[in-house]
Write a protein that holds these residues in place. Sequence first.
Motif, PDB file in Angstrom:
ATOM      1  N   PRO A  41       0.819  -1.227   0.000  1.00 55.48           N
ATOM      2  CA  PRO A  41       0.000   0.000   0.000  1.00 55.48           C
ATOM      3  C   PRO A  41       0.855   1.281   0.000  1.00 55.48           C
ATOM      4  O   PRO A  41       0.488   2.276  -0.643  1.00 55.48           O
ATOM      5  CB  PRO A  41      -0.829  -0.097   1.285  1.00 55.48           C
ATOM      6  CG  PRO A  41      -0.849  -1.552   1.618  1.00 55.48           C
ATOM      7  CD  PRO A  41       0.462  -2.100   1.123  1.00 55.48           C
ATOM      8  N   GLU A  42       1.980   1.257   0.683  1.00 56.08           N
ATOM      9  CA  GLU A  42       2.868   2.431   0.696  1.00 56.08           C
ATOM     10  C   GLU A  42       3.474   2.673  -0.690  1.00 56.08           C
ATOM     11  O   GLU A  42       3.524   3.816  -1.162  1.00 56.08           O
ATOM     12  CB  GLU A  42       3.972   2.252   1.738  1.00 56.08           C
ATOM     13  CG  GLU A  42       3.452   2.267   3.155  1.00 56.08           C
ATOM     14  CD  GLU A  42       4.460   1.777   4.184  1.00 56.08           C
ATOM     15  OE1 GLU A  42       4.307   2.152   5.361  1.00 56.08           O
ATOM     16  OE2 GLU A  42       5.389   1.020   3.821  1.00 56.08           O
ATOM     17  N   GLU A  44       2.172   1.742  -3.517  1.00 57.24           N
ATOM     18  CA  GLU A  44       1.075   2.166  -4.382  1.00 57.24           C
ATOM     19  C   GLU A  44       0.770   3.651  -4.180  1.00 57.24           C
ATOM     20  O   GLU A  44       0.526   4.382  -5.142  1.00 57.24           O
ATOM     21  CB  GLU A  44      -0.173   1.311  -4.099  1.00 57.24           C
ATOM     22  CG  GLU A  44      -1.345   1.609  -4.984  1.00 57.24           C
ATOM     23  CD  GLU A  44      -1.104   1.327  -6.460  1.00 57.24           C
ATOM     24  OE1 GLU A  44      -1.913   1.822  -7.271  1.00 57.24           O
ATOM     25  OE2 GLU A  44      -0.133   0.638  -6.829  1.00 57.24           O
ATOM     26  N   LEU A  45       0.806   4.112  -2.940  1.00 53.82           N
ATOM     27  CA  LEU A  45       0.594   5.534  -2.656  1.00 53.82           C
ATOM     28  C   LEU A  45       1.673   6.380  -3.319  1.00 53.82           C
ATOM     29  O   LEU A  45       1.374   7.403  -3.953  1.00 53.82           O
ATOM     30  CB  LEU A  45       0.586   5.780  -1.146  1.00 53.82           C
ATOM     31  CG  LEU A  45       0.484   7.243  -0.703  1.00 53.82           C
ATOM     32  CD1 LEU A  45      -0.822   7.863  -1.191  1.00 53.82           C
ATOM     33  CD2 LEU A  45       0.607   7.346   0.797  1.00 53.82           C
ATOM     34  N   GLN A  48       0.980   6.514  -7.040  1.00 56.78           N
ATOM     35  CA  GLN A  48      -0.137   7.399  -7.349  1.00 56.78           C
ATOM     36  C   GLN A  48       0.255   8.866  -7.208  1.00 56.78           C
ATOM     37  O   GLN A  48      -0.140   9.697  -8.036  1.00 56.78           O
ATOM     38  CB  GLN A  48      -1.331   7.070  -6.453  1.00 56.78           C
ATOM     39  CG  GLN A  48      -1.974   5.750  -6.801  1.00 56.78           C
ATOM     40  CD  GLN A  48      -3.094   5.381  -5.851  1.00 56.78           C
ATOM     41  OE1 GLN A  48      -3.546   6.188  -5.039  1.00 56.78           O
ATOM     42  NE2 GLN A  48      -3.559   4.139  -5.940  1.00 56.78           N
ATOM     43  N   LEU A  49       1.015   9.190  -6.170  1.00 58.53           N
ATOM     44  CA  LEU A  49       1.484  10.573  -6.011  1.00 58.53           C
ATOM     45  C   LEU A  49       2.383  10.988  -7.175  1.00 58.53           C
ATOM     46  O   LEU A  49       2.259  12.087  -7.711  1.00 58.53           O
ATOM     47  CB  LEU A  49       2.241  10.735  -4.692  1.00 58.53           C
ATOM     48  CG  LEU A  49       1.395  10.748  -3.430  1.00 58.53           C
ATOM     49  CD1 LEU A  49       2.289  10.671  -2.199  1.00 58.53           C
ATOM     50  CD2 LEU A  49       0.532  11.986  -3.391  1.00 58.53           C
ATOM     51  N   LYS A  52       0.255  11.611 -10.194  1.00 58.72           N
ATOM     52  CA  LYS A  52      -0.522  12.840 -10.058  1.00 58.72           C
ATOM     53  C   LYS A  52       0.347  14.068 -10.313  1.00 58.72           C
ATOM     54  O   LYS A  52      -0.055  15.007 -10.995  1.00 58.72           O
ATOM     55  CB  LYS A  52      -1.131  12.917  -8.656  1.00 58.72           C
ATOM     56  CG  LYS A  52      -1.940  14.176  -8.433  1.00 58.72           C
ATOM     57  CD  LYS A  52      -2.575  14.202  -7.071  1.00 58.72           C
ATOM     58  CE  LYS A  52      -3.415  15.465  -6.912  1.00 58.72           C
ATOM     59  NZ  LYS A  52      -4.102  15.495  -5.629  1.00 58.72           N
TER      60      LYS A  52
END
Length: 66
Positions: A41-42, A44-45, A48-49, A52
């Motif tokens: 999850p880290e 993936e974050l 995504q950042l 973005k």
Amino acid sequence: MKRFPKGYGGERRDPEQVKRDGWHEQGLLAVSVEDDRLTWPERELIRQLGEKLYGRRDGGREVHHG
């Protein structure tokens, strides 16, 4: 004996130390989405950042800016 300005000559800092100093001194974070210290999850974050802020990665091919 020659004297060099700060940052020239002498010991070279470890890349991890450069990242650590950047975080502590300037609030900058340099993280690889493949860093094994992170959970899925880290990572993936982070991915995504990155997308973005900078757009999708180009699948390993050379990226041209400009």
